[in-house]
Enzyme design. Structure first.
Site, PDB file in Angstrom:
ATOM      1  N   ARG A 155      -4.744  -7.597  -0.495  1.00 44.64           N
ATOM      2  CA  ARG A 155      -5.064  -7.720  -1.918  1.00 44.64           C
ATOM      3  C   ARG A 155      -4.780  -6.477  -2.731  1.00 44.64           C
ATOM      4  NH1 ARG A 155      -7.654 -11.348   0.387  1.00 44.64           N
ATOM      5  NH2 ARG A 155      -7.981  -9.702   1.868  1.00 44.64           N
ATOM      6  N   THR A 156      -5.229  -5.336  -2.230  1.00 40.83           N
ATOM      7  CA  THR A 156      -5.151  -4.146  -3.074  1.00 40.83           C
ATOM      8  C   THR A 156      -3.682  -3.804  -3.350  1.00 40.83           C
ATOM      9  OG1 THR A 156      -7.234  -3.396  -2.178  1.00 40.83           O
ATOM     10  CG2 THR A 156      -5.921  -1.750  -3.327  1.00 40.83           C
ATOM     11  N   LYS A 178       6.109  11.353  11.087  1.00 39.97           N
ATOM     12  CA  LYS A 178       6.822  12.563  11.542  1.00 39.97           C
ATOM     13  C   LYS A 178       5.968  13.800  11.320  1.00 39.97           C
ATOM     14  CE  LYS A 178      11.245  10.643   9.971  1.00 39.97           C
ATOM     15  NZ  LYS A 178      12.306  10.861   8.984  1.00 39.97           N
ATOM     16  N   ARG A 183      -3.675   4.487  -0.392  1.00 44.01           N
ATOM     17  CA  ARG A 183      -4.771   4.146   0.529  1.00 44.01           C
ATOM     18  C   ARG A 183      -4.572   4.958   1.799  1.00 44.01           C
ATOM     19  NH1 ARG A 183      -6.893  -1.761   2.108  1.00 44.01           N
ATOM     20  NH2 ARG A 183      -7.862  -1.404   0.091  1.00 44.01           N
ATOM     21  N   HIS A 198     -13.697   3.227  -3.052  1.00 45.15           N
ATOM     22  CA  HIS A 198     -12.639   2.258  -3.369  1.00 45.15           C
ATOM     23  C   HIS A 198     -12.807   1.886  -4.846  1.00 45.15           C
ATOM     24  CE1 HIS A 198      -9.765  -0.855  -3.119  1.00 45.15           C
ATOM     25  NE2 HIS A 198     -10.156  -1.481  -2.022  1.00 45.15           N
TER      26      HIS A 198
HETATM   27  C1  NCD Z   1     -11.924  -3.905   1.195  1.00 45.60           C
HETATM   28  C2  NCD Z   1     -11.462  -2.545   1.695  1.00 45.60           C
HETATM   29  O1  NCD Z   1     -10.274  -2.363   1.997  1.00 45.60           O
HETATM   30  O2  NCD Z   1     -12.313  -1.677   1.731  1.00 45.60           O
HETATM   31  N1  NCD Z   1     -10.844  -4.782   0.984  1.00 45.60           N
HETATM   32  C3  NCD Z   1     -10.221  -4.792  -0.242  1.00 45.60           C
HETATM   33  O3  NCD Z   1      -9.635  -3.818  -0.661  1.00 45.60           O
HETATM   34  N2  NCD Z   1     -10.335  -5.899  -0.981  1.00 45.60           N
HETATM   35  C4  NCD Z   1     -12.988  -4.508   2.030  1.00 45.60           C
HETATM   36  C5  NCD Z   1     -12.737  -4.700   3.487  1.00 45.60           C
HETATM   37  O4  NCD Z   1     -11.673  -4.362   4.024  1.00 45.60           O
HETATM   38  O5  NCD Z   1     -13.655  -5.221   4.132  1.00 45.60           O
END
Ligand code: NCD
Length: 312
Positions: free
Chosen positions: A51-52, A80, A101, A129
């Site tokens: 999703r993100t 690397k 991320r 997040h």
């Molecule tokens: C969350 C995350 O990555 O922290 N997912 C997301 O970004 N929607 C929650 C999760 O992974 O449980």
């Protein structure tokens, strides 16, 4: 230049204008389809995501911009041995904005210190997040019409769940918010969340074990997945993974105005039969993620709002 690393990097007022912008985009998406023309978003993902990353990419494409990036550390020069500092210096000359991320807490913050372009924290380890929080706030505001005077149950892995930490930090700025923290004792929120965030805000909170007992009080139920990848041993994960399963029976105990949120992915925490309940808001929440990220990209790039207002 602004970055979004911590959920508190934006003031309450800035968050409200960002959510207002997201609401205007939802009402007339076609009006926004050229606003980021010739701009590029880099998605630098060192940890899995559906999703993100894809909602960031969809957001930039919806704004008429382009995207580039990598979906995993093993296909980038991180494999690397390159540092995030060097990577972001280079990416700064390839793109206008970056979403990162990383499994290490603080990696996006470090990147932002070496970056020539705005950096967005798309999740750093078990820490924060902030863009999931924007999505959550947008969903709560659209469902409940407000962000204050709400009783919010957060249920599941409150220890490792970064979305939980960021959401509590953000909601603690609103008056009359009450937190019911529902978890087994092994997965309680880190103590700094209570001592540095909830208590100084003077907000009511309870740490409880039972989801059933909490249901009748809640305006919002925020379910979470047990974060397997952050456990030190598999046995603990197996023992704890099915502690909470939201079922139709439990939903009967709750208010007709409840909204159930989940950042997704769901593993087993919400029975599929709950999806048809009008109080299930998690797929709508995932959809809102695109609009709020469009608003965020516009804000950080300082792009004018074609519907009249300056980028929030
Ligand atoms: C969350 C995350 O990555 O922290 N997912 C997301 O970004 N929607 C929650 C999760 O992974 O449980």
């Amino acid at each position: 230049m602004r970055h979004l690393i911590d959920p508190l990097d934006f003031t309450k007022e800035e968050i409200e204008s960002l959510l207002d912008l997201a609401d205007r985009i939802i009402a007339d998406p076609a009006a926004y389809q050229e606003v980021a023309r010739h701009k590029k978003l880099a998605t630098l993902f060192y940890e899995p995501s559906t999703r993100t990353r894809l909602s960031f990419e969809a957001a930039m494409l919806n704004l008429g911009g382009s995207v580039l990036g990598f979906p995993a550390a093993d296909v980038s020069s991180a494999s690397k041995g390159e540092s995030v500092a060097d990577t972001i210096r280079v990416i700064s000359s390839y793109a206008d904005i970056a979403a990162m991320r990383h499994p290490k807490e603080g990696a996006p913050l470090r990147a932002s210190q070496y970056s020539g372009i705005p950096v967005i924290n798309a999740g750093d380890g078990g820490h924060n997040h902030p863009t999931q929080t924007l999505t959550d706030l947008m969903t709560i505001r659209r469902r409940c019409g407000r962000l204050d005077h709400l009783t919010i149950g957060l249920c599941g892995d409150l220890k490792f769940g970064r979305t939980v930490h960021s959401l509590i930090k953000s909601l603690a700025r609103y008056e009359g918010v009450k937190f019911i923290l529902i978890s087994p004792k092994e997965l309680r929120v880190p103590s700094y969340i209570i001592t540095d965030v909830v208590e100084p805000a003077g907000l009511e909170y309870q740490e409880v074990r039972s989801l059933e007992d909490s249901m009748p009080q809640l305006d919002i139920l925020y379910m979470t997945r047990v974060q397997r990848e952050r456990f030190f041993n598999e046995e603990d994960y197996i023992r704890l993974k099915n502690t909470y399963i939201l079922t139709e029976d439990k939903m009967k105990l709750a208010s007709p105005n409840l909204a159930v949120l989940h950042p997704l992915p769901r593993v087993n925490e919400i029975a599929l039969s709950v999806d048809d309940d009008p109080r299930a808001a998690y797929f709508e929440q995932a959809k809102n993620g695109v609009y709020v990220r469009m608003a965020l990209i516009m804000t950080l790039l300082g792009l004018a709002d074609p519907k009249g207002k300056e980028g929030a």
